[in-house]
Design an enzyme around this catalytic site. Sequence first.
Site, PDB file in Angstrom:
ATOM      1  N   SER A 142       0.845  -1.196   0.000  1.00  0.00           N
ATOM      2  CA  SER A 142       0.000   0.000   0.000  1.00  0.00           C
ATOM      3  C   SER A 142       0.876   1.240   0.000  1.00  0.00           C
ATOM      4  O   SER A 142       1.947   1.255   0.628  1.00  0.00           O
ATOM      5  CB  SER A 142      -0.907   0.027   1.228  1.00  0.00           C
ATOM      6  OG  SER A 142      -1.586   1.268   1.317  1.00  0.00           O
ATOM      7  N   TYR A 155      -2.006  -0.798   9.807  1.00  0.00           N
ATOM      8  CA  TYR A 155      -2.151  -1.240   8.420  1.00  0.00           C
ATOM      9  C   TYR A 155      -0.845  -1.028   7.650  1.00  0.00           C
ATOM     10  O   TYR A 155      -0.393  -1.922   6.918  1.00  0.00           O
ATOM     11  CB  TYR A 155      -3.294  -0.466   7.766  1.00  0.00           C
ATOM     12  CG  TYR A 155      -3.581  -0.872   6.341  1.00  0.00           C
ATOM     13  CD1 TYR A 155      -4.201  -2.084   6.060  1.00  0.00           C
ATOM     14  CD2 TYR A 155      -3.259  -0.038   5.283  1.00  0.00           C
ATOM     15  CE1 TYR A 155      -4.489  -2.459   4.756  1.00  0.00           C
ATOM     16  CE2 TYR A 155      -3.542  -0.401   3.972  1.00  0.00           C
ATOM     17  CZ  TYR A 155      -4.152  -1.607   3.718  1.00  0.00           C
ATOM     18  OH  TYR A 155      -4.418  -1.979   2.422  1.00  0.00           O
TER      19      TYR A 155
END
Length: 246
Positions: A142, A155
């Site tokens: 990401s 995350y």
Amino acid sequence: MDTQNTHRVALVTGASGGIGRAVAERLARDGMSVVVHYAGNAGRAEETVASITGRGGRALAARADVADADQVEALFDTAERAFGGVDVVAHTAGVLRLARVAEQDLDDLDDLLRTNVRGTFAVAREAARRVRRGGAVITFSSSVVKLAFPGYAGYAASKAAVDALTPVLAGELRGRDVTVNAVAPGPTATPLFLEGKDRETVDRLAAQPPLERLGLPEDIAESVAFLAGPGRWINGQTVYANGGIA
């Protein structure tokens, strides 16, 4: 290697919706047979299968917990029984839990790491054992790893682990003619990303890239298709598919 992807087989995790569905449909358009993995929503997975088969492609849905080694092994078994082998693994499956560090619930963090880190490792391990010559493994990182958005610490940490795993696996597959790369999407207009965000927040994020819009699942799928097909000289890399966010 068959650069036209004829008779190739792709296993796409998290393919019941969002980016995963776009990836599955894109690889099917390149002529691949597709195993549509899902974790819990069989109906949405079957919709992805129907979308592919309705255009003349070959696909089937298969359920698995990506962090369970036995279920991941069975998932690859399904692909091999149905289509004869596995050439491309696109591991889009993941979960998102947002919290500032000071408020982070550690049980939520454990759940996040189980899916995003252990799950990636379990799928990558089976891919390393089974993907055929000329194949490709595409993990999912990401852009928040480098963007450092508040609330994304857990995350981002889970996706930084993917960044670390990917080039190591590429090196370990020396001599196999299998590439291993990660795709790192930026803000992408999926239900998962948009959930809980007000219009002002969405507009602010959409304005960040020089292209001045959010990414679409189809944008990310194009990057995966390139790495799965013609992009054979890219190996061991994290490819930032984010429209140019610095």
